[in-house]
Design an enzyme around this catalytic site. Sequence first.
Site, PDB file in Angstrom:
ATOM      1  N   ARG A 122       0.809  -1.231   0.000  1.00 14.83           N
ATOM      2  CA  ARG A 122       0.000   0.000   0.000  1.00 14.83           C
ATOM      3  C   ARG A 122       0.834   1.270   0.000  1.00 14.83           C
ATOM      4  O   ARG A 122       0.354   2.334  -0.355  1.00 14.83           O
ATOM      5  CB  ARG A 122      -0.915  -0.013   1.233  1.00 14.83           C
ATOM      6  CG  ARG A 122      -1.870  -1.162   1.208  1.00 14.83           C
ATOM      7  CD  ARG A 122      -2.508  -1.350   2.555  1.00 14.83           C
ATOM      8  NE  ARG A 122      -3.657  -0.494   2.749  1.00 14.83           N
ATOM      9  CZ  ARG A 122      -4.245  -0.344   3.936  1.00 14.83           C
ATOM     10  NH1 ARG A 122      -3.779  -0.966   4.990  1.00 14.83           N
ATOM     11  NH2 ARG A 122      -5.291   0.433   4.063  1.00 14.83           N
ATOM     12  N   GLN A 128      -1.979   2.813  -4.813  1.00 16.95           N
ATOM     13  CA  GLN A 128      -3.076   3.404  -4.024  1.00 16.95           C
ATOM     14  C   GLN A 128      -4.432   3.317  -4.713  1.00 16.95           C
ATOM     15  O   GLN A 128      -5.458   3.149  -4.059  1.00 16.95           O
ATOM     16  CB  GLN A 128      -2.723   4.830  -3.619  1.00 16.95           C
ATOM     17  CG  GLN A 128      -1.806   4.805  -2.402  1.00 16.95           C
ATOM     18  CD  GLN A 128      -1.091   6.091  -2.106  1.00 16.95           C
ATOM     19  OE1 GLN A 128      -1.566   7.163  -2.471  1.00 16.95           O
ATOM     20  NE2 GLN A 128       0.053   5.974  -1.464  1.00 16.95           N
ATOM     21  N   ASP A 131      -6.130  -0.033  -3.929  1.00 18.71           N
ATOM     22  CA  ASP A 131      -6.164  -0.394  -2.520  1.00 18.71           C
ATOM     23  C   ASP A 131      -7.590  -0.648  -2.005  1.00 18.71           C
ATOM     24  O   ASP A 131      -8.256   0.248  -1.497  1.00 18.71           O
ATOM     25  CB  ASP A 131      -5.479   0.720  -1.719  1.00 18.71           C
ATOM     26  CG  ASP A 131      -5.260   0.347  -0.267  1.00 18.71           C
ATOM     27  OD1 ASP A 131      -5.740  -0.722   0.149  1.00 18.71           O
ATOM     28  OD2 ASP A 131      -4.631   1.135   0.456  1.00 18.71           O
ATOM     29  N   SER A 134      -8.224   0.120   1.773  1.00 19.57           N
ATOM     30  CA  SER A 134      -8.560   1.515   2.089  1.00 19.57           C
ATOM     31  C   SER A 134      -9.963   1.883   1.613  1.00 19.57           C
ATOM     32  O   SER A 134     -10.724   2.500   2.359  1.00 19.57           O
ATOM     33  CB  SER A 134      -7.548   2.474   1.450  1.00 19.57           C
ATOM     34  OG  SER A 134      -6.332   2.400   2.138  1.00 19.57           O
ATOM     35  N   TYR A 228       2.736   0.110  10.141  1.00 22.42           N
ATOM     36  CA  TYR A 228       1.536  -0.396  10.825  1.00 22.42           C
ATOM     37  C   TYR A 228       1.805  -0.513  12.322  1.00 22.42           C
ATOM     38  O   TYR A 228       2.963  -0.498  12.752  1.00 22.42           O
ATOM     39  CB  TYR A 228       1.171  -1.790  10.297  1.00 22.42           C
ATOM     40  CG  TYR A 228       0.500  -1.792   8.961  1.00 22.42           C
ATOM     41  CD1 TYR A 228      -0.837  -1.444   8.842  1.00 22.42           C
ATOM     42  CD2 TYR A 228       1.193  -2.158   7.821  1.00 22.42           C
ATOM     43  CE1 TYR A 228      -1.466  -1.452   7.616  1.00 22.42           C
ATOM     44  CE2 TYR A 228       0.572  -2.169   6.576  1.00 22.42           C
ATOM     45  CZ  TYR A 228      -0.764  -1.815   6.482  1.00 22.42           C
ATOM     46  OH  TYR A 228      -1.384  -1.819   5.280  1.00 22.42           O
TER      47      TYR A 228
HETATM   48  P1  NAD Z   1      -5.387  -1.402  10.192  1.00 23.77           P
HETATM   49  O1  NAD Z   1      -6.743  -1.675   9.643  1.00 23.77           O
HETATM   50  O2  NAD Z   1      -4.343  -2.447  10.154  1.00 23.77           O
HETATM   51  O3  NAD Z   1      -5.569  -0.943  11.736  1.00 23.77           O
HETATM   52  C1  NAD Z   1      -6.434   0.098  12.113  1.00 23.77           C
HETATM   53  C2  NAD Z   1      -5.783   0.967  13.172  1.00 23.77           C
HETATM   54  O4  NAD Z   1      -5.699   0.262  14.403  1.00 23.77           O
HETATM   55  C3  NAD Z   1      -4.377   1.409  12.853  1.00 23.77           C
HETATM   56  O5  NAD Z   1      -4.313   2.816  12.846  1.00 23.77           O
HETATM   57  C4  NAD Z   1      -3.525   0.819  13.973  1.00 23.77           C
HETATM   58  O6  NAD Z   1      -2.436   1.634  14.333  1.00 23.77           O
HETATM   59  C5  NAD Z   1      -4.542   0.708  15.083  1.00 23.77           C
HETATM   60  N1  NAD Z   1      -4.184  -0.226  16.164  1.00 23.77           N
HETATM   61  C6  NAD Z   1      -3.670  -1.471  16.090  1.00 23.77           C
HETATM   62  N2  NAD Z   1      -3.496  -2.005  17.322  1.00 23.77           N
HETATM   63  C7  NAD Z   1      -3.925  -1.069  18.207  1.00 23.77           C
HETATM   64  C8  NAD Z   1      -4.011  -1.023  19.614  1.00 23.77           C
HETATM   65  N3  NAD Z   1      -3.615  -2.046  20.389  1.00 23.77           N
HETATM   66  N4  NAD Z   1      -4.511   0.098  20.182  1.00 23.77           N
HETATM   67  C9  NAD Z   1      -4.929   1.133  19.426  1.00 23.77           C
HETATM   68  N5  NAD Z   1      -4.875   1.157  18.083  1.00 23.77           N
HETATM   69  C10 NAD Z   1      -4.372   0.069  17.487  1.00 23.77           C
HETATM   70  O7  NAD Z   1      -4.751  -0.117   9.576  1.00 23.77           O
HETATM   71  P2  NAD Z   1      -5.171   0.734   8.289  1.00 23.77           P
HETATM   72  O8  NAD Z   1      -6.282   1.633   8.664  1.00 23.77           O
HETATM   73  O9  NAD Z   1      -5.342  -0.157   7.132  1.00 23.77           O
HETATM   74  O10 NAD Z   1      -3.865   1.603   8.044  1.00 23.77           O
HETATM   75  C11 NAD Z   1      -2.993   1.904   9.069  1.00 23.77           C
HETATM   76  C12 NAD Z   1      -1.712   2.541   8.560  1.00 23.77           C
HETATM   77  O11 NAD Z   1      -1.410   2.275   7.216  1.00 23.77           O
HETATM   78  C13 NAD Z   1      -1.759   4.025   8.658  1.00 23.77           C
HETATM   79  O12 NAD Z   1      -0.462   4.444   8.936  1.00 23.77           O
HETATM   80  C14 NAD Z   1      -2.132   4.463   7.301  1.00 23.77           C
HETATM   81  O13 NAD Z   1      -1.786   5.817   7.031  1.00 23.77           O
HETATM   82  C15 NAD Z   1      -1.268   3.513   6.541  1.00 23.77           C
HETATM   83  N6  NAD Z   1      -1.737   3.419   5.176  1.00 23.77           N
HETATM   84  C16 NAD Z   1      -0.874   3.819   4.237  1.00 23.77           C
HETATM   85  C17 NAD Z   1      -1.276   3.793   2.931  1.00 23.77           C
HETATM   86  C18 NAD Z   1      -0.343   4.262   1.900  1.00 23.77           C
HETATM   87  O14 NAD Z   1       0.802   4.487   2.168  1.00 23.77           O
HETATM   88  N7  NAD Z   1      -0.815   4.404   0.723  1.00 23.77           N
HETATM   89  C19 NAD Z   1      -2.526   3.342   2.577  1.00 23.77           C
HETATM   90  C20 NAD Z   1      -3.370   2.914   3.577  1.00 23.77           C
HETATM   91  C21 NAD Z   1      -2.958   2.945   4.889  1.00 23.77           C
END
Ligand code: NAD
Length: 370
Positions: A122, A128, A131, A134, A228
């Site tokens: 991602r 993106q 994705d 997302s 992550y």
């Molecule tokens: P995810 O679905 O894996 O997790 C959701 C959220 O839960 C995350 O923010 C994670 O930090 C949080 N989490 C996990 N364990 C936890 C705990 N014990 N207590 C509290 N919070 C906790 O994550 P997601 O929403 O798919 O994406 C998360 C990361 O990936 C972010 O940094 C996002 O910016 C990044 N991301 C990057 C891209 C990209 O670079 N294009 C695209 C999508 C997401």
Amino acid sequence: MPVSVAALKERAPGEGRVALVPEVVTKLVSDGYSVMIESGAGETAFFPDSAYKKAGAKVVSLAEALKATIVLAVNRPPATTLSKIGKGQVLIGQLDSLADAKELEAAAKKGVSILSLDRLPRQVSRAQSMDVLSSQASIAGYRAVIVAAEAYSRYFPMMMTAAGTARPAKVLVLGAGVAGLQAIGTAKRLGAQVSGYDVRPAAREEVSSMGAQFLTTSVESAVGEGGYARALTKEETATQQKELATQIAKFDIVITTAKVPGKKAPVLVQKETVAAMGPGSVLVDLAASAGGGNVVGSAPGKRVVTKGGVTIIGGDMLASEMANAASFGFAKNLSTVVESIVKEGEIVLDPEDEVTTALLIGAAAKGAKK
Ligand code: NAD
């Protein structure tokens, strides 16, 4: 001969989404593809067969759809369907390959090229637009607030009426990734007082920039691979649960979205914490699963009301509940993958392409250079 692309009807219980929507069919047809849709595939997402026909697709049986060069699906097709996809064909979808890839690897050995979007790198900017994690998480985050508001028996915004003033609802979003930030934005737009929490320090600024309060615990940073969250240690989990418990009782609505890639979702809200919440409070657990989610007592797809009057909603299928919008995003993501592997009317799985090689499963992937 144009490359043929077909979308299958989803068969998983409760699944309303479809891998192609008419608007994306129009684009694929204009780009030279021959497009097929299994009859009835779009019905649950409010896309009738007639809309696909109008867009230029052929409406076909499952057997016919399985002859396409590229087969598209939202979820992994059942084993009987998968076994009918053969050598030289391509299967693309969110195929749950991280949890259990055996069946997919067997198909790959047979010569099927399988691209599973749960493996998408991602962070690569070109990826993106592919994705699905997302696009679907964003819908689930929005929907979580809508179902919470529906289950909550008071106002979200502050309401001043001749009969008195109602205070705004206090909403807490645990896990501020894609779904969590969308939930925060939606709850703000409904006029609630919103707080957010995460273990990634980067989330602090994102939560604040949306005008929400950032809740802190002494587990300040737990960043793992690829930016992550990492799984917390036993001690950190205990500290987090204890410190969150004292905060959670102050909120009317708690939406949990915490996940750790490839691991069981962390438990953030224990039974005692739920019991300490006021009657009428609502919890929505996006991580709800048969094996447990972020909230003790949540069950996938179920709405339960505790003895203390707290509603716990299992929010694992929230994207599918908005099947029309979710399918639109899914189909756009999938069509970008299709266009990336077809060059001048031929399937080209470029071993130098970091996105293609990351998505590919089994023998084909091993043979490909990273
Ligand atoms: P995810 O679905 O894996 O997790 C959701 C959220 O839960 C995350 O923010 C994670 O930090 C949080 N989490 C996990 N364990 C936890 C705990 N014990 N207590 C509290 N919070 C906790 O994550 P997601 O929403 O798919 O994406 C998360 C990361 O990936 C972010 O940094 C996002 O910016 C990044 N991301 C990057 C891209 C990209 O670079 N294009 C695209 C999508 C997401």
